[in-house]
Enzyme design. Sequence first.
Site, mmCIF file in Angstrom:
data_model
loop_
_atom_site.group_PDB
_atom_site.id
_atom_site.type_symbol
_atom_site.label_atom_id
_atom_site.label_comp_id
_atom_site.label_asym_id
_atom_site.label_seq_id
_atom_site.Cartn_x
_atom_site.Cartn_y
_atom_site.Cartn_z
ATOM 1 N N TYR A 28 0.836 -1.201 0.000
ATOM 2 C CA TYR A 28 0.000 0.000 0.000
ATOM 3 C C TYR A 28 0.872 1.253 0.000
ATOM 4 C CZ TYR A 28 -3.132 3.683 1.589
ATOM 5 O OH TYR A 28 -3.830 4.866 1.687
ATOM 6 N N LYS A 33 1.287 4.106 -3.035
ATOM 7 C CA LYS A 33 1.017 5.530 -2.860
ATOM 8 C C LYS A 33 2.265 6.369 -3.136
ATOM 9 C CE LYS A 33 -3.361 5.385 -1.863
ATOM 10 N NZ LYS A 33 -4.365 6.031 -2.741
#
Length: 279
Positions: free
Chosen positions: A150, A154
Site C-alpha cells: 500500500y 502511494k
Amino acid sequence: MQYALVTGAAKGIGKAISAELARRKFNLLLTDWDLEQLKISAAAIRQEYGVEVHEYVQDLSDAGAARNLKSWSFPYHDLLTVVVNNAGYGLNDPFEQLSIEEQFGIIDVNIKAQLAITHELLPVLRRKKSFLLNVCSTTVYQPVPYLAVYAASKAFVLSFNQSLRYELRGSTVSLSYLSPGSTDTDFVVRARMKPHTLKTAERFNMTPGAVAKIAIDGLFKGKEEIVPGFLNKLNARLPKFFPLPFIRKIAASIYEPRKAELQKDDKLKQSLIEEHLPI
C-alpha cells in the site's frame, strides 16, 4: 450546472468529498464497487443538497474499468469540470503472508486505475477550466513495513502526480494531490488492521468531512500538495530529518501484528475453514 466525478464514493473520504462538492452545487457522477452502499450515499446526498447524482457500479481492479467509466460518463463530458481519483485500499500483514493476488489487487486499484482514469479523462478536462484531484496518503513519506505494498503504491502515485502537475502547467487543468493521514473510515476494516494499530490511529483520526473540506478548498485554490491537519503535515516533514532505520522502525512498531493477534487470526481462519465459510 457543472459535474464532478468521484471514485470510491460509497463511503469514507470519497463520500465526504462528494457531499462537499454537492454543497458547492456540483452535480455528481459517483462510482464504487459496493452497489448497496453507493445507492444509500447517493440518495442521502441527493436529498440533502438537491443536486443530480448518478451512480455507476464498477470494480476498478477490472482491466477495462477506466474505459467503462469514460463511456458511462460521456453524456456529461461537456460539463465535467472536476475528477477525483479517490478509490484505494491496503492490507496490513507481513508481505509473505498475503497472497500475491491480493497484493496485485492493491496495485490494480491504487496505481493502474488512477493512471488509466486520469489518462482517459484528461482530454475531456482539457476542453475547459477544470480540476483533477488524485488521492495519495501520508504513508508516502516513509517506508511502512507490514503495509508495504500500500505505502509503495502511494509513493508511486505521489511521484506520478508531482511529474504530471509540471506537464499540465499552463493548461486548463489544475492538478492537486491529497495526502490524508489517519481518518475515521472503513479503510482500517478492509485493511484488516490489528487492535493495537487501531488504538494508535484513533488518537490521530480526522473526520472524513474535515478532510474533504480541506481537500476541496485546496483543490479550487490550485494547491499542488494538500496534507490535511497539523499532525499529518508534521508527519510529512519529520522523516526527512531522521535516519531511515529509525523511521522504518517507528512505522513498523505501529503496523507490525502482535503474536497474540496473529494467533487469534489463525484460529478465526481455521474456524471459517471448518464451517466452510469464505475467508
